[in-house]
Design a protein around this motif. Sequence first.
Motif, PDB file in Angstrom:
ATOM      1  N   SER A 146       0.656  -1.315   0.044  1.00 23.63           N
ATOM      2  CA  SER A 146       0.079  -0.005   0.072  1.00 23.63           C
ATOM      3  C   SER A 146       0.746   1.180   0.094  1.00 23.63           C
ATOM      4  O   SER A 146       0.597   2.009  -0.674  1.00 23.63           O
ATOM      5  N   ALA A 147       2.055   1.243   0.797  1.00 25.59           N
ATOM      6  CA  ALA A 147       2.920   2.303   0.697  1.00 25.59           C
ATOM      7  C   ALA A 147       3.258   2.714  -0.832  1.00 25.59           C
ATOM      8  O   ALA A 147       3.548   3.853  -1.200  1.00 25.59           O
TER       9      ALA A 147
ATOM     10  N   ASN B 248       2.734   5.750  -3.204  1.00 19.55           N
ATOM     11  CA  ASN B 248       3.911   6.481  -3.636  1.00 19.55           C
ATOM     12  C   ASN B 248       3.658   6.831  -5.175  1.00 19.55           C
ATOM     13  O   ASN B 248       3.849   8.027  -5.874  1.00 19.55           O
ATOM     14  N   PHE B 249       3.165   5.878  -5.825  1.00 24.29           N
ATOM     15  CA  PHE B 249       2.706   5.925  -7.388  1.00 24.29           C
ATOM     16  C   PHE B 249       1.487   6.666  -7.751  1.00 24.29           C
ATOM     17  O   PHE B 249       1.705   7.738  -8.501  1.00 24.29           O
TER      18      PHE B 249
ATOM     19  N   LYS C 230      -0.384  12.280  -9.006  1.00 25.62           N
ATOM     20  CA  LYS C 230      -1.119  13.869  -8.628  1.00 25.62           C
ATOM     21  C   LYS C 230      -0.034  14.922  -8.835  1.00 25.62           C
ATOM     22  O   LYS C 230      -0.389  16.003  -9.134  1.00 25.62           O
ATOM     23  N   ALA C 231       1.343  14.648  -8.259  1.00 30.78           N
ATOM     24  CA  ALA C 231       2.366  15.719  -8.574  1.00 30.78           C
ATOM     25  C   ALA C 231       2.488  16.015 -10.077  1.00 30.78           C
ATOM     26  O   ALA C 231       2.840  17.269 -10.308  1.00 30.78           O
TER      27      ALA C 231
ATOM     28  N   THR D 263      12.099  11.673  -8.222  1.00 29.58           N
ATOM     29  CA  THR D 263      11.565  10.236  -8.811  1.00 29.58           C
ATOM     30  C   THR D 263      10.845   9.835  -7.775  1.00 29.58           C
ATOM     31  O   THR D 263      10.856   9.929  -6.536  1.00 29.58           O
ATOM     32  N   THR D 264       9.810   8.593  -8.104  1.00 27.96           N
ATOM     33  CA  THR D 264       9.243   7.941  -7.015  1.00 27.96           C
ATOM     34  C   THR D 264      10.009   7.340  -6.088  1.00 27.96           C
ATOM     35  O   THR D 264       9.734   7.266  -4.899  1.00 27.96           O
ATOM     36  N   PHE D 265      11.300   6.711  -6.625  1.00 22.85           N
ATOM     37  CA  PHE D 265      12.166   5.994  -5.663  1.00 22.85           C
ATOM     38  C   PHE D 265      12.536   7.029  -4.706  1.00 22.85           C
ATOM     39  O   PHE D 265      12.794   6.572  -3.218  1.00 22.85           O
ATOM     40  N   MET D 266      13.038   8.322  -5.007  1.00 21.46           N
ATOM     41  CA  MET D 266      13.648   9.291  -4.147  1.00 21.46           C
ATOM     42  C   MET D 266      12.683   9.723  -3.074  1.00 21.46           C
ATOM     43  O   MET D 266      12.943   9.863  -1.861  1.00 21.46           O
TER      44      MET D 266
END
Length: 139
Positions: free
Chosen positions: A35-36, A40-41, A46-47, A128-131
């Motif tokens: 879920s986390a 994030n994705f 949204k971003a 980025t999503t990872f960061m």
Amino acid sequence: SLSRDYLPRSPVSFPMVAGKRNAFVACLIVSVAVSATANNFASRIKAEILGDYNFVTVVPDSFIQLCFNLVFVIVLAMRHQIHPAQLKYLFCCGTRWSDLGAWKFLVLAGVNDIANNVTGLAAQPHLTTFMMSLMDQAT
């Protein structure tokens, strides 16, 4: 001063055998990770849409978190899974810092959480999503 009768004397026991309890905990750990990551994705989408104005979503996000936590406490209280002494300790008021209940710590944690949300949402369009995941874990 409040009595300390609200503290549990022994660890909470679930009516499950140890193997089922371990599987349940493992499922909870996996569900939090999944879920986390999904959150994030979704936040990244949204971003991308809101760009530099992504931080304005902190108000509805914080309101949703507040409502969820209040409903959770109310449901537990109505089901008598929270002892009245615990609620009394949590919401105790007074004139000195030491007289205040545990809500003072919840307020401090909430202020820090809001600061994390504002800075994270402001930075999210540029990460980025990872960061963003790493940054969320650091705060």
